[in-house]
Design an enzyme around this catalytic site. Structure first.
Site, mmCIF file in Angstrom:
data_model
loop_
_atom_site.group_PDB
_atom_site.id
_atom_site.type_symbol
_atom_site.label_atom_id
_atom_site.label_comp_id
_atom_site.label_asym_id
_atom_site.label_seq_id
_atom_site.Cartn_x
_atom_site.Cartn_y
_atom_site.Cartn_z
ATOM 1 N N ASN A 49 0.881 -1.173 0.000
ATOM 2 C CA ASN A 49 0.000 0.000 0.000
ATOM 3 C C ASN A 49 0.917 1.220 0.000
ATOM 4 O O ASN A 49 1.470 1.581 1.030
ATOM 5 C CB ASN A 49 -0.901 -0.031 1.240
ATOM 6 C CG ASN A 49 -1.744 1.229 1.345
ATOM 7 O OD1 ASN A 49 -1.769 2.052 0.433
ATOM 8 N ND2 ASN A 49 -2.436 1.384 2.464
ATOM 9 N N HIS B 165 -9.654 1.788 4.595
ATOM 10 C CA HIS B 165 -8.365 1.811 5.298
ATOM 11 C C HIS B 165 -8.477 2.722 6.527
ATOM 12 O O HIS B 165 -9.211 3.711 6.515
ATOM 13 C CB HIS B 165 -7.265 2.313 4.351
ATOM 14 C CG HIS B 165 -5.899 2.175 4.946
ATOM 15 N ND1 HIS B 165 -5.370 3.129 5.781
ATOM 16 C CD2 HIS B 165 -4.983 1.183 4.867
ATOM 17 C CE1 HIS B 165 -4.173 2.727 6.183
ATOM 18 N NE2 HIS B 165 -3.923 1.545 5.647
ATOM 19 N N LYS C 62 0.231 4.239 -0.397
ATOM 20 C CA LYS C 62 -0.372 5.455 0.183
ATOM 21 C C LYS C 62 -0.061 6.657 -0.719
ATOM 22 O O LYS C 62 -0.201 6.547 -1.935
ATOM 23 C CB LYS C 62 0.111 5.663 1.622
ATOM 24 C CG LYS C 62 -0.088 4.395 2.459
ATOM 25 C CD LYS C 62 0.133 4.579 3.917
ATOM 26 C CE LYS C 62 -0.067 3.224 4.597
ATOM 27 N NZ LYS C 62 -0.066 3.310 6.050
ATOM 28 N N GLU D 1 -6.013 -4.228 10.724
ATOM 29 C CA GLU D 1 -4.970 -3.195 10.728
ATOM 30 C C GLU D 1 -5.153 -2.291 11.933
ATOM 31 O O GLU D 1 -5.801 -1.246 11.840
ATOM 32 C CB GLU D 1 -5.051 -2.352 9.448
ATOM 33 C CG GLU D 1 -4.662 -3.089 8.197
ATOM 34 C CD GLU D 1 -3.940 -2.166 7.204
ATOM 35 O OE1 GLU D 1 -3.701 -0.986 7.526
ATOM 36 O OE2 GLU D 1 -3.600 -2.647 6.128
ATOM 37 N N GLY E 264 2.375 2.546 10.566
ATOM 38 C CA GLY E 264 3.353 3.618 10.396
ATOM 39 C C GLY E 264 4.079 3.985 11.673
ATOM 40 O O GLY E 264 4.737 5.016 11.742
ATOM 41 N N SER F 293 3.095 -2.004 10.253
ATOM 42 C CA SER F 293 4.544 -2.132 10.490
ATOM 43 C C SER F 293 5.089 -3.527 10.170
ATOM 44 O O SER F 293 5.934 -4.060 10.893
ATOM 45 C CB SER F 293 4.897 -1.734 11.933
ATOM 46 O OG SER F 293 4.564 -0.383 12.157
ATOM 47 N N GLU G 169 -6.682 5.031 7.541
ATOM 48 C CA GLU G 169 -6.450 6.463 7.264
ATOM 49 C C GLU G 169 -7.679 7.099 6.617
ATOM 50 O O GLU G 169 -7.953 8.283 6.828
ATOM 51 C CB GLU G 169 -5.187 6.614 6.391
ATOM 52 C CG GLU G 169 -3.937 6.353 7.226
ATOM 53 C CD GLU G 169 -2.814 5.636 6.505
ATOM 54 O OE1 GLU G 169 -2.806 5.581 5.268
ATOM 55 O OE2 GLU G 169 -1.924 5.081 7.206
HETATM 56 P P1 13P Z 1 2.845 0.514 7.624
HETATM 57 O O1 13P Z 1 3.366 -0.781 7.077
HETATM 58 O O2 13P Z 1 3.620 1.715 7.208
HETATM 59 O O3 13P Z 1 2.638 0.435 9.103
HETATM 60 O O4 13P Z 1 1.368 0.728 6.997
HETATM 61 C C1 13P Z 1 0.483 -0.336 7.045
HETATM 62 C C2 13P Z 1 -0.719 -0.065 6.235
HETATM 63 O O5 13P Z 1 -1.400 0.915 6.440
HETATM 64 C C3 13P Z 1 -1.050 -1.022 5.181
HETATM 65 O O6 13P Z 1 -2.289 -0.758 4.606
#
Ligand code: 13P
Length: 253
Positions: free
Chosen positions: A13, A99, A15, A171, A177, A217, A101
């Site tokens: 992903n 997601h 982002k 998640e 992150g 992560s 976010e």
């Molecule tokens: P990270 O791997 O940066 O923690 O992000 C995970 C994520 O949001 C996958 O959709």
């Protein structure tokens, strides 16, 4: 009869991180270095800006190109949104929905996520629904209920046949992150709960066939322990997917 072989799924992903000059070198670096689709499926979920060139460069390879998000209307006067119908016509076959976010920064609630699930399914795109879990709820030991309610909402009015096309990702927001990965046991607990919930909504056979992913992560170092858990069928990777070599290391854990 429901086929129950759950092929491992490893999704990047991206982002809103990569810039245009990074996208083509990335896909070229990985496209002929991934496992056969019968062993593991590899997806890159990218910004709509990059989907078209990625689809072109992914041709004659097994890399799946997915969307990070879309609107729930097929077409219309929705300035700035991405049409699921257009995604499908362009050749996109998977999309993330809900997601953390999106839920957190763009106020997407369970109802919107369910509408997106239906929009994707009617356009023959397979939804990957993410279930969030906040730090507060984890600390108060209420994360469990929160995840269950998101799974129930995501599958609202989805037929048995369509449920089999979906993937659900656990998640937890506190792991995204942050570098704080859920331990393999914590991730397994979340994923097992999702599978039990699917079993209660549909049937044990459907729950046994639907793939459940973990995200938060994930790195080349911790992926193996996560993938060894019985209810974790794959991972969604943010930060560790931004460099193609690191992502290849993770894929070939
Ligand atoms: P990270 O791997 O940066 O923690 O992000 C995970 C994520 O949001 C996958 O959709």
């Amino acid at each position: 009869m429901v086929a129950n072989k759950r092929i491992p799924f490893i999704g990047a992903n991206w982002k809103m991180y990569l810039m245009p000059n990074q996208v083509i070198p990335y896909i070229e670096a990985i496209k002929h270095n991934i496992p056969r689709p019968s062993e593991a499926q590899v997806m890159i979920a990218a910004s709509p800006l990059y989907l078209w060139p990625l689809l072109e460069h992914a041709k004659q390879s097994d890399v799946i190109i997915g969307a990070e998000n879309c609107d729930y209307h097929d077409t219309g006067a929705y300035t700035g949104e991405v049409s699921p119908k257009a995604l499908a016509e362009a050749g996109v076959t998977y999309s993330i929905a809900g997601h953390s976010e999106r839920r957190h920064y763009f106020d997407e609630d369970d109802e919107v996520v369910n509408k997106k699930v239906h929009a994707l399914l009617r356009n023959n795109i397979k939804p990957i629904v993410c279930c969030d879990e906040t730090l507060v709820r984890t600390e108060t030991h209420d994360g469990v209920h929160w995840v269950v309610s998101q799974v129930i909402a995501a599958f609202k009015d989805v037929s048995d046949k369509d449920a089999l096309k979906m993937m659900i990702a656990y998640e937890p927001r506190w792991a995204i992150g942050t570098g704080i990965t859920a331990s393999a046991a914590e991730a397994e607990e979340g994923c097992a709960l999702i599978r039990q919930t699917i079993s209660r909504i549909y049937s044990p056979a459907i729950a046994d066939a639907v793939r459940v992913l973990y995200g938060g992560s994930v790195t080349p170092k911790n992926v193996k322990a996560l993938m060894e858990q019985p209810d974790i069928d794959g991972v969604l990777v943010g930060s560790a997917s931004l460099d193609p070599n690191e992502f290849l290391n993770l894929i070939h854990y």
